[in-house]
Design a protein around this motif. Structure first.
Motif, mmCIF file in Angstrom:
data_model
loop_
_atom_site.group_PDB
_atom_site.id
_atom_site.type_symbol
_atom_site.label_atom_id
_atom_site.label_comp_id
_atom_site.label_asym_id
_atom_site.label_seq_id
_atom_site.Cartn_x
_atom_site.Cartn_y
_atom_site.Cartn_z
ATOM 1 N N GLU A 259 0.970 -1.073 -0.086
ATOM 2 C CA GLU A 259 0.003 -0.092 -0.043
ATOM 3 C C GLU A 259 0.721 1.242 0.113
ATOM 4 O O GLU A 259 0.789 2.150 -0.691
ATOM 5 C CB GLU A 259 -0.971 0.200 1.312
ATOM 6 C CG GLU A 259 -2.058 -1.296 1.170
ATOM 7 C CD GLU A 259 -2.622 -1.292 2.398
ATOM 8 O OE1 GLU A 259 -2.342 -0.573 3.105
ATOM 9 O OE2 GLU A 259 -3.807 -2.089 2.499
ATOM 10 N N ARG A 260 1.914 1.211 1.050
ATOM 11 C CA ARG A 260 2.890 2.470 0.900
ATOM 12 C C ARG A 260 3.522 2.443 -0.567
ATOM 13 O O ARG A 260 3.785 3.714 -0.911
ATOM 14 C CB ARG A 260 3.784 2.208 2.093
ATOM 15 C CG ARG A 260 3.050 2.258 3.422
ATOM 16 C CD ARG A 260 4.212 2.020 4.494
ATOM 17 N NE ARG A 260 3.584 2.122 5.590
ATOM 18 C CZ ARG A 260 4.232 1.697 6.948
ATOM 19 N NH1 ARG A 260 5.462 1.352 6.869
ATOM 20 N NH2 ARG A 260 3.826 1.926 7.987
ATOM 21 N N TYR A 261 3.921 1.577 -1.090
ATOM 22 C CA TYR A 261 4.759 1.506 -2.450
ATOM 23 C C TYR A 261 3.618 2.091 -3.448
ATOM 24 O O TYR A 261 4.189 3.012 -4.308
ATOM 25 C CB TYR A 261 5.155 0.040 -2.813
ATOM 26 C CG TYR A 261 5.352 0.142 -4.431
ATOM 27 C CD1 TYR A 261 6.690 0.725 -4.988
ATOM 28 C CD2 TYR A 261 4.470 -0.419 -5.302
ATOM 29 C CE1 TYR A 261 6.854 0.618 -6.043
ATOM 30 C CE2 TYR A 261 4.490 -0.292 -6.495
ATOM 31 C CZ TYR A 261 5.802 0.047 -7.068
ATOM 32 O OH TYR A 261 6.256 0.071 -8.327
ATOM 33 N N ASN A 262 2.363 1.810 -3.600
ATOM 34 C CA ASN A 262 1.475 2.284 -4.598
ATOM 35 C C ASN A 262 1.116 3.992 -4.273
ATOM 36 O O ASN A 262 1.069 4.382 -5.193
ATOM 37 C CB ASN A 262 0.422 1.478 -4.435
ATOM 38 C CG ASN A 262 0.078 -0.013 -5.098
ATOM 39 O OD1 ASN A 262 1.154 -0.352 -6.027
ATOM 40 N ND2 ASN A 262 -0.126 -0.971 -4.660
ATOM 41 N N SER A 263 1.134 4.003 -2.926
ATOM 42 C CA SER A 263 1.056 5.498 -2.716
ATOM 43 C C SER A 263 2.125 6.453 -3.247
ATOM 44 O O SER A 263 1.959 7.475 -4.085
ATOM 45 C CB SER A 263 0.678 5.869 -1.242
ATOM 46 O OG SER A 263 -0.536 5.243 -0.980
ATOM 47 N N ALA A 264 3.221 5.927 -3.117
ATOM 48 C CA ALA A 264 4.565 6.733 -3.309
ATOM 49 C C ALA A 264 4.521 6.561 -5.058
ATOM 50 O O ALA A 264 5.191 7.639 -5.630
ATOM 51 C CB ALA A 264 5.742 6.127 -2.853
ATOM 52 N N ALA A 265 4.103 5.486 -5.792
ATOM 53 C CA ALA A 265 4.373 5.590 -7.006
ATOM 54 C C ALA A 265 3.288 6.428 -7.858
ATOM 55 O O ALA A 265 3.634 6.896 -8.843
ATOM 56 C CB ALA A 265 3.899 3.927 -7.597
ATOM 57 N N TRP A 266 2.156 6.724 -7.356
ATOM 58 C CA TRP A 266 1.284 7.484 -7.825
ATOM 59 C C TRP A 266 1.905 8.965 -7.741
ATOM 60 O O TRP A 266 1.652 9.921 -8.680
ATOM 61 C CB TRP A 266 -0.110 7.719 -7.288
ATOM 62 C CG TRP A 266 -0.794 6.409 -7.690
ATOM 63 C CD1 TRP A 266 -1.384 5.177 -7.162
ATOM 64 C CD2 TRP A 266 -1.813 6.455 -9.014
ATOM 65 N NE1 TRP A 266 -2.086 4.723 -7.999
ATOM 66 C CE2 TRP A 266 -2.340 5.249 -9.169
ATOM 67 C CE3 TRP A 266 -1.744 7.540 -10.163
ATOM 68 C CZ2 TRP A 266 -3.146 4.857 -10.324
ATOM 69 C CZ3 TRP A 266 -2.386 7.129 -11.054
ATOM 70 C CH2 TRP A 266 -3.166 5.899 -11.281
ATOM 71 N N THR A 267 2.681 9.376 -6.869
ATOM 72 C CA THR A 267 3.197 10.671 -6.806
ATOM 73 C C THR A 267 4.354 11.169 -7.724
ATOM 74 O O THR A 267 4.839 12.388 -7.874
ATOM 75 C CB THR A 267 3.987 10.858 -5.319
ATOM 76 O OG1 THR A 267 4.878 9.994 -5.030
ATOM 77 C CG2 THR A 267 2.729 10.948 -4.183
ATOM 78 N N LEU A 268 4.761 10.122 -8.481
ATOM 79 C CA LEU A 268 6.033 10.384 -9.441
ATOM 80 C C LEU A 268 5.388 11.037 -10.600
ATOM 81 O O LEU A 268 4.337 10.953 -10.966
ATOM 82 C CB LEU A 268 6.468 9.111 -9.711
ATOM 83 C CG LEU A 268 7.240 8.213 -8.647
ATOM 84 C CD1 LEU A 268 7.879 6.883 -9.169
ATOM 85 C CD2 LEU A 268 8.317 9.136 -7.953
ATOM 86 N N SER A 269 6.422 11.516 -11.459
ATOM 87 C CA SER A 269 5.924 12.152 -12.656
ATOM 88 C C SER A 269 6.685 11.904 -13.559
ATOM 89 O O SER A 269 8.088 12.046 -13.634
ATOM 90 C CB SER A 269 5.873 13.737 -12.341
ATOM 91 O OG SER A 269 5.486 14.235 -13.614
ATOM 92 N N PRO A 270 6.418 10.897 -14.633
ATOM 93 C CA PRO A 270 5.066 10.337 -14.570
ATOM 94 C C PRO A 270 4.935 9.184 -13.436
ATOM 95 O O PRO A 270 5.665 8.567 -13.208
ATOM 96 C CB PRO A 270 5.060 9.787 -15.934
ATOM 97 C CG PRO A 270 6.194 9.423 -16.411
ATOM 98 C CD PRO A 270 7.317 10.320 -15.830
ATOM 99 N N PRO A 271 3.578 8.863 -13.189
ATOM 100 C CA PRO A 271 3.380 7.916 -12.242
ATOM 101 C C PRO A 271 4.132 6.541 -12.615
ATOM 102 O O PRO A 271 4.073 6.173 -13.720
ATOM 103 C CB PRO A 271 1.870 7.943 -12.229
ATOM 104 C CG PRO A 271 1.550 9.123 -12.488
ATOM 105 C CD PRO A 271 2.439 9.507 -13.815
ATOM 106 N N CYS A 272 4.654 5.690 -11.550
ATOM 107 C CA CYS A 272 5.127 4.527 -11.926
ATOM 108 C C CYS A 272 3.936 3.421 -11.857
ATOM 109 O O CYS A 272 2.983 3.739 -11.219
ATOM 110 C CB CYS A 272 6.266 4.059 -10.776
ATOM 111 S SG CYS A 272 7.166 2.494 -11.254
#
Length: 762
Positions: A571-584
């Motif tokens: 869950e923490r990984y997915n939250s951090a992945a969405w904040t990337l530009s572009p999202p991971c």
């Protein structure tokens, strides 16, 4: 065996001073020591004793009901056990084996009966220790003045105590309690206690085990006084030491007391398996026993059964699979021992303090003599056969270049260590950016609170004291926060030598923001990756051929706990992945749990280091590494078994000769004591034929490299089996000469006194 009751007449001989002694001479144990009216035959009591030791579920209450509720059986049984204990003490003294800790030092023939010119082992004695809460004891209390309060204990005080050195007393164990260490006058001991309180900070497994958590172990249910036992057993199953866990869980004082006693008895080269051996190693090092344990080369280990619930990095440092000198020993003997001793729980739960300890001690003594010793040669045979099979299978697998496996293990350890620490590069820049964000937020909050205060002061015609106080307080707090953030920013600017403060439109600000976002993503990825690595390796172990049902169930239970941690990390990984530009790319739980090997885990290719491309992480390399270490331990096991087999053969010969010699010598001067020596001799001698058969089977194994020819023991002290009849006779002659000299001195002194008295007589 027929059990009945009848009225009988007892003849009292002139030599019988008391009625109770007359009953005992007739083969009866009285149910009262003062005015007995009921007596029970010795055969009936012996029948219950043996039946209970063979089946611990068979309680004394059930037996008394079977005897039609005869009163006084417990008194007769206690008297019978006490008589047996006195007889054992007499026999032990006659055999010159009544020195302190003699039984502990001679518990297991294969572990302790060392021979001359034998190869030295890396670990002189391997043992396992663990706590068990099945043998609780309920403390009976009186009812208080009101129903909510509990009164004092209703147990009657008794002077009865169990004999022997195997059961550690409360006083001995409490020497290692944290409270005693804190109240000690020695400043060094106080520092040890302080270090023990802060020892878990760097331990990866802290929180995974209840007996690592002081808050869970220092308290127990209020209805129990003894909350279980703490046991130490050698690798062959002989019980070494026992201790009651008193009004607590599995505190550190129990293993510390056990190790202190064992190091005093055996010295250097001990290896102890414990389910939290990784944490306990830190406890031991930081205790007052630490320097002694270090000088005696004590090794703290984690058993194979519990070890698979530990973190992978912990396994590499403490698990039996990777520690040299252990052979095929899994250090889980306590679990097998507890599976049998748990049967005592129902019959001892409401017994008195003395009867509980007496029941536990007699059970383990009987188990050592009639179960563990009887199966000792079979243990050696099965382990030798298993080791040879492992070596044969390893030879056909094409294992070569053995140094590469040690290198792979080192690389894996370094990789897992790297996941524990954050990258150091550009840490100050990211911290500076975060503090600037905090400063901007606190500046906005200060401006808002100041504006509210100014607008209220200008527009308000009447003064509202409460509103004025709230606005002023808010503005003061905002000012304090702003000044604090400003001071931190100024300190970082001084360290980074920044002359002009960054603002959002600057390139430095934007680059640092990207680094912080990537850093949070990378940290979440590292955490998830480390958990998945351990998860995959545990699955590999679970699916490996030869893993038993119980081991699979234990690993599956450990994986359930580990899976919960993976869910949180995912869950923490997915939250951090969405904040990337572009999202991971995000991951689903079903995708993660289906991965079988690291090479299929695409997520790892996005990490700092693509571990799936490392040679040590491939499935083939993992299997080859496991086989290599298994072969190494098989070779160590054969070396150890060759030593233990010869020790057992020598012990059987020496002990048989020694006890026969003592019996023959005592027969002329004390026939009854000689008979009791014969009874003790028969306890182990009855299994000699069985041992000889198994030893012959071992000698006939293809690949056997040891010897079944008796050697010569290095133990030559008083009471050792190496003593011969001549030695015993010489010692008795010396004692008789000393007694004659004492008599002659007394006679000479008396004559001198008489002469002096006559010469001075007027």
């Amino acid at each position: 065996m027929a059990i009945d009751s009848e009225i009988v007449s007892i003849g009292i001989k002139p030599t019988n001073v008391f009625l109770t002694s007359a009953l005992v001479h007739q083969g009866l144990i009285p149910c009262s020591l003062i005015t007995p009216s009921i007596a029970i035959t010795i055969d009936t009591i012996e029948f219950y004793r043996v039946a209970h030791l063979r089946n611990p579920h068979f309680s004394i209450q059930a037996f008394v009901k079977m005897l039609c509720d005869l009163h006084g059986f417990l008194i007769a049984f206690d008297l019978y056990i006490q008589i047996g204990g006195c007889v054992d003490s007499l026999v032990t003294a006659a055999l010159r084996r009544d020195m302190p800790d003699w039984c502990l030092k001679h518990t297991c023939p294969s572990c302790t009966y060392e021979l001359q010119d034998e190869q030295s082992l890396r670990l002189r004695l391997l043992y396992a220790m663990d706590g068990n809460d099945s043998l609780k004891w309920i403390l009976c209390r009186t009812i208080g003045m009101d129903d909510d309060n509990i009164g004092p204990s209703s147990e009657l005080p008794t002077p009865q105590q169990v004999s022997g050195d195997q059961y550690l007393t409360r006083e001995y164990v409490d020497q290692w309690s944290r409270e005693v260490l804190n109240s000690a006058d020695n400043e060094e001991v106080k520092n040890c206690s302080t270090r023990m309180s802060a020892e878990s900070e760097d331990n990866l497994c802290t929180g995974c085990w209840k007996n690592m958590d002081d808050e869970k172990t220092k308290k127990a249910w209020g209805i129990y006084d003894e909350t279980g036992i703490f046991l130490a057993v050698c690798r062959h199953g002989f019980s070494l030491l026992l201790a009651d866990m008193v009004q607590s869980g599995e505190l550190a004082k129990y293993p510390l007391a056990v190790i202190s006693k064992l190091m005093d008895a055996f010295g250097e080269g001990l290896g102890g398996g414990y389910d939290i051996g990784c944490q306990f190693k830190t406890t031991l090092d930081n205790s007052s026993l630490g320097p002694v344990a270090h000088s005696l080369h004590y090794t703290s280990l984690v058993g194979a059964f519990h070890g698979h619930a530990h973190r992978r990095l912990c396994q590499l440092d403490h698990l039996t699979t990777y520690i040299p000198g252990l052979g095929l020993e899994d250090l889980e003997t306590c679990e097998r021992t507890f599976s049998k001793s748990n049967g005592l729980a129902s019959s001892l739960r409401y017994a008195s303090v003395f009867h509980r300890q007496q029941g536990i001690l007699t059970y383990f003594e009987h188990n050592d003599d009639y179960e563990v010793y009887a199966n000792l040669s079979n243990f050696l045979y099965n382990n030798y056969k298993q080791a040879l099979e492992i070596l044969y299978d390893g030879q056909t697998s094409g294992v070569s270049d053995e140094s590469i496996f040690e290198d792979w293990l080192k690389e894996e350890r370094e990789y897992l260590h790297g996941l524990r620490s954050e990258p150091q590069q550009e840490t100050l820049q990211m911290e500076y950016w975060q503090k600037l964000v905090n400063l901007t937020a606190s500046k906005d909050e200060l401006d808002t609170s100041s504006s509210r205060w100014s607008m209220y002061a200008l527009s308000s015609t009447t003064s509202d004291e409460a509103t004025t106080w709230w606005l002023e307080t808010t503005r003061c707090h905002a000012t304090e926060v702003f000044e604090k953030d400003l001071k931190i920013v100024q300190e970082l600017e001084s360290k980074l030598e920044i002359t002009q403060r960054w603002v959002p439109k600057d390139a430095e600000w934007q680059n640092a923001a990207i680094m912080v976002t990537n850093h949070k993503y990378q940290r979440a990825l590292d955490n998830l990756e480390g958990l998945v690595v351990a998860h995959i390796f545990e699955l590999t172990k679970m699916n490996r051929s030869g893993t038993g049902y119980k081991m699979r169930k234990h690993i599956a239970k450990a994986l359930q706990t580990q899976s919960a941690a993976i869910r949180t990390a995912l869950e923490r990984y997915n939250s951090a992945a969405w904040t990337l530009s572009p999202p991971c790319q995000t991951l689903k739980w079903e995708e993660v749990v289906e991965y079988a090997f690291l090479a299929n885990f695409d997520l790892l290719r996005n990490s700092r280091e693509d571990v799936s491309q490392q040679q040590w992480a491939t499935p083939t390399a993992r299997q080859a590494t496991n086989l290599y270490f298994k072969m190494c331990h098989a070779k160590e096991e054969i070396t150890c078994l060759n030593i233990e087999i010869r020790r057992l053969v020598t012990y059987m010969c020496d002990e048989d000769h020694y006890l026969r010699t003592c019996q023959r010598q005592l027969k002329a001067i004390h026939p009854a004591l000689a008979h009791q020596v014969h009874v003790r001799h028969h306890i182990h001698a009855r299994f000699n034929a069985q041992h000889l058969k198994h030893l012959g089977d071992i000698a006939n194994l293809s690949g056997f490299t040891g010897s079944v020819i008796p050697g010569e023991s290095i133990l030559t002290g008083v009471g050792e089996s190496t003593n011969s009849l001549d030695n015993l006779e010489e010692k008795e002659e010396e004692e008789e000469e000393e007694e004659e000299e004492e008599v002659n001195v007394e006679e000479a002194s008396e004559i001198f006194y008489n002469i002096l008295h006559i010469s001075t007589d007027p």
